[in-house]
Design an enzyme around this catalytic site. Sequence first.
Site, PDB file in Angstrom:
ATOM      1  N   THR A 274      12.622  -7.528 -10.382  1.00 44.94           N
ATOM      2  CA  THR A 274      12.068  -8.867 -10.610  1.00 44.94           C
ATOM      3  C   THR A 274      10.823  -9.051  -9.752  1.00 44.94           C
ATOM      4  O   THR A 274      10.813  -8.718  -8.564  1.00 44.94           O
ATOM      5  CB  THR A 274      13.125  -9.940 -10.266  1.00 44.94           C
ATOM      6  OG1 THR A 274      14.264  -9.690 -11.090  1.00 44.94           O
ATOM      7  CG2 THR A 274      12.598 -11.335 -10.523  1.00 44.94           C
TER       8      THR A 274
ATOM      9  N   GLY B 111       0.814  -1.208   0.000  1.00 42.30           N
ATOM     10  CA  GLY B 111       0.000   0.000   0.000  1.00 42.30           C
ATOM     11  C   GLY B 111       0.852   1.263   0.000  1.00 42.30           C
ATOM     12  O   GLY B 111       0.560   2.223  -0.725  1.00 42.30           O
ATOM     13  N   THR B 112       1.889   1.275   0.801  1.00 44.83           N
ATOM     14  CA  THR B 112       2.713   2.476   0.920  1.00 44.83           C
ATOM     15  C   THR B 112       3.369   2.820  -0.419  1.00 44.83           C
ATOM     16  O   THR B 112       3.342   3.978  -0.863  1.00 44.83           O
ATOM     17  CB  THR B 112       3.788   2.262   2.010  1.00 44.83           C
ATOM     18  OG1 THR B 112       3.121   1.962   3.243  1.00 44.83           O
ATOM     19  CG2 THR B 112       4.660   3.489   2.182  1.00 44.83           C
TER      20      THR B 112
ATOM     21  N   GLN C  19      -7.981  -0.250   2.914  1.00 43.44           N
ATOM     22  CA  GLN C  19      -8.948  -0.811   3.874  1.00 43.44           C
ATOM     23  C   GLN C  19     -10.258  -1.212   3.217  1.00 43.44           C
ATOM     24  O   GLN C  19     -11.089  -1.875   3.842  1.00 43.44           O
ATOM     25  CB  GLN C  19      -9.236   0.191   5.002  1.00 43.44           C
ATOM     26  CG  GLN C  19      -8.075   0.422   5.939  1.00 43.44           C
ATOM     27  CD  GLN C  19      -7.697  -0.832   6.744  1.00 43.44           C
ATOM     28  OE1 GLN C  19      -8.475  -1.778   6.883  1.00 43.44           O
ATOM     29  NE2 GLN C  19      -6.488  -0.831   7.271  1.00 43.44           N
TER      30      GLN C  19
ATOM     31  N   CYS D 101      -0.164   1.902  13.002  1.00 42.87           N
ATOM     32  CA  CYS D 101       0.919   2.503  12.241  1.00 42.87           C
ATOM     33  C   CYS D 101       1.523   3.688  12.970  1.00 42.87           C
ATOM     34  O   CYS D 101       2.611   4.126  12.648  1.00 42.87           O
ATOM     35  CB  CYS D 101       0.420   2.956  10.877  1.00 42.87           C
ATOM     36  SG  CYS D 101      -0.400   1.646  10.001  1.00 42.87           S
TER      37      CYS D 101
ATOM     38  N   SER E  72      -3.418  -3.419  -0.808  1.00 41.65           N
ATOM     39  CA  SER E  72      -2.323  -4.125  -0.151  1.00 41.65           C
ATOM     40  C   SER E  72      -2.731  -5.548   0.207  1.00 41.65           C
ATOM     41  O   SER E  72      -3.827  -5.766   0.717  1.00 41.65           O
ATOM     42  CB  SER E  72      -1.928  -3.360   1.117  1.00 41.65           C
ATOM     43  OG  SER E  72      -0.997  -4.113   1.864  1.00 41.65           O
TER      44      SER E  72
ATOM     45  N   ASN F 181      -8.673   3.721   8.110  1.00 38.17           N
ATOM     46  CA  ASN F 181      -8.190   2.558   8.836  1.00 38.17           C
ATOM     47  C   ASN F 181      -8.510   2.596  10.323  1.00 38.17           C
ATOM     48  O   ASN F 181      -8.649   1.566  10.955  1.00 38.17           O
ATOM     49  CB  ASN F 181      -6.678   2.392   8.625  1.00 38.17           C
ATOM     50  CG  ASN F 181      -5.914   3.686   8.733  1.00 38.17           C
ATOM     51  OD1 ASN F 181      -6.232   4.675   8.075  1.00 38.17           O
ATOM     52  ND2 ASN F 181      -4.898   3.705   9.573  1.00 38.17           N
TER      53      ASN F 181
ATOM     54  N   HIS G  24      -1.657  -7.699   2.583  1.00 46.00           N
ATOM     55  CA  HIS G  24      -1.786  -8.220   3.953  1.00 46.00           C
ATOM     56  C   HIS G  24      -3.016  -7.710   4.682  1.00 46.00           C
ATOM     57  O   HIS G  24      -3.299  -8.153   5.797  1.00 46.00           O
ATOM     58  CB  HIS G  24      -0.503  -7.953   4.758  1.00 46.00           C
ATOM     59  CG  HIS G  24      -0.269  -6.534   5.170  1.00 46.00           C
ATOM     60  ND1 HIS G  24      -0.505  -6.095   6.442  1.00 46.00           N
ATOM     61  CD2 HIS G  24       0.192  -5.456   4.490  1.00 46.00           C
ATOM     62  CE1 HIS G  24      -0.179  -4.808   6.541  1.00 46.00           C
ATOM     63  NE2 HIS G  24       0.246  -4.394   5.370  1.00 46.00           N
TER      64      HIS G  24
HETATM   65  C1  LIG Z   1      -2.061  -0.582   5.976  1.00 48.56           C
HETATM   66  C2  LIG Z   1      -2.398   0.644   5.208  1.00 48.56           C
HETATM   67  C3  LIG Z   1      -1.491   1.199   4.288  1.00 48.56           C
HETATM   68  C4  LIG Z   1      -0.096   0.655   4.103  1.00 48.56           C
HETATM   69  O1  LIG Z   1      -0.071  -0.545   3.399  1.00 48.56           O
HETATM   70  P1  LIG Z   1       1.277  -1.427   3.457  1.00 48.56           P
HETATM   71  O2  LIG Z   1       1.020  -2.542   2.512  1.00 48.56           O
HETATM   72  O3  LIG Z   1       1.394  -1.885   4.876  1.00 48.56           O
HETATM   73  O4  LIG Z   1       2.389  -0.558   3.015  1.00 48.56           O
HETATM   74  C5  LIG Z   1      -1.876   2.298   3.580  1.00 48.56           C
HETATM   75  N1  LIG Z   1      -3.101   2.840   3.729  1.00 48.56           N
HETATM   76  C6  LIG Z   1      -4.001   2.337   4.588  1.00 48.56           C
HETATM   77  C7  LIG Z   1      -5.345   2.967   4.703  1.00 48.56           C
HETATM   78  C8  LIG Z   1      -3.680   1.228   5.364  1.00 48.56           C
HETATM   79  O5  LIG Z   1      -4.566   0.742   6.225  1.00 48.56           O
END
Ligand SMILES: *Cc1c(COP(=O)(O)O)cnc(C)c1O
Length: 393
Positions: free
Chosen positions: A238, A72-73, A180, A326, A200, A152, A202
């Site tokens: 890669t 996500g980042t 989210q 976070c 993202s 989030n 995870h």
């Molecule tokens: C967790 C989160 C991110 C970051 O995602 P990562 O894959 O951990 O870098 C960004 N935005 C929101 C709203 C999140 O909840």
Amino acid sequence: MRPIYLDNNATTRVDPEVVEAMLPFFTDQFGNPSSIHGFGASVGSAVKKARRQLQALIGAEFADEITFTSGGTESDNAAVLSALEAMPNRTEIVTSAVEHPAVLTLCAHLEKNRRVKMHRIPVDRQGRLDLDAYLAALTPHVAIVSIMWANNETGVIFPVARLAELAKEVGALFHTDAVQAVGKLPMDLKSTAIDMLSLSGHKLHGPKGIGALFVKRGVRFRSLIKGGHQERDRRAGTENTPGIVGLGKAAELALTVMDDATKRVTSLRDRLEQGILQRIPNTCVTGDPLERLPNTTNISFEHVEDDGIPILLSRLGIACSSGSACTSGSTGPSHVLSAMNMMHEAVRFSFARDNTEAEVDRVLEVMPAIVDRLRGSPVMSQAGEVPKAFNPV
Ligand SMILES: *Cc1c(COP(=O)(O)O)cnc(C)c1O
């Protein structure tokens, strides 16, 4: 007693089916998808399949609108930086006061170092975006609007489809951090004006370190990571093939179970929320109670300090968080709750499809005593005794 995990907005358990799908890509299927020989070809088609699985989940018109990233980042950074580079005559960014640090920290950095002007649109006490301020910020100077689909910490959902149409009217690109929202809300991106979207792995029962950026066809894009020609020159390096396959599988599962999962997490969330509000005085739900994610509740407790509740719950094997994971480790209230003018201790419980009613009931059993203890006055509620496993601070 088995640990209870109610912090699914921080990260989720990787689904066993996802793990199973990934495993061959650590062993037999180790090839590099860019190779022209057979080792690469089969891996290449697995990457293609994952792209289609994600396309289906978010309702994108074309599979090639999806670029895999490290999460996500990275997707958030890639979207904002691409827009500024692709539209050098526009130097303003519109975002909200409650974005994830992946957007806010980047924008603050750009503002400091690059003569970029940033508009942080405020929210009201329920966490809803100030539409008048949003409209006022939209001018032909704006390169990109980056506003999250769902928050989030509170789960509050922003009307991103409408916001995107408004951004279009001044020729700005519209990006949404939907980390989210993807997998929790039905999506049909092809019927919206959204240009870019971050997701993202995870956060939807996939692995960590993998994510994707949706870029609508026709939107000019400048890659953040420079190097080889992977991902059609949009993201060099890669490919993380086990991660990509895992994310694809997670997307497929999310789409398959979405209706049932939504019913399940909504009922668990409401059971916990109502149970707490009934049992413990001076509590209330933070954020718009209607326009929010089905799995999230953020409950504010008057007269309770700092991280008290999550810390004491964690001693009983129950995981939740105060504000956002976070930002934990930093002091003071979260930027999201501050933007909402909420100054009390707030606790976020976030559910997933693997949670149970018994887990909710266990939390309801221990909460009154914990809150009484932190409030320093055991007479404030009809709480029972402090549970046996409870270790005083
Ligand atoms: C967790 C989160 C991110 C970051 O995602 P990562 O894959 O951990 O870098 C960004 N935005 C929101 C709203 C999140 O909840």
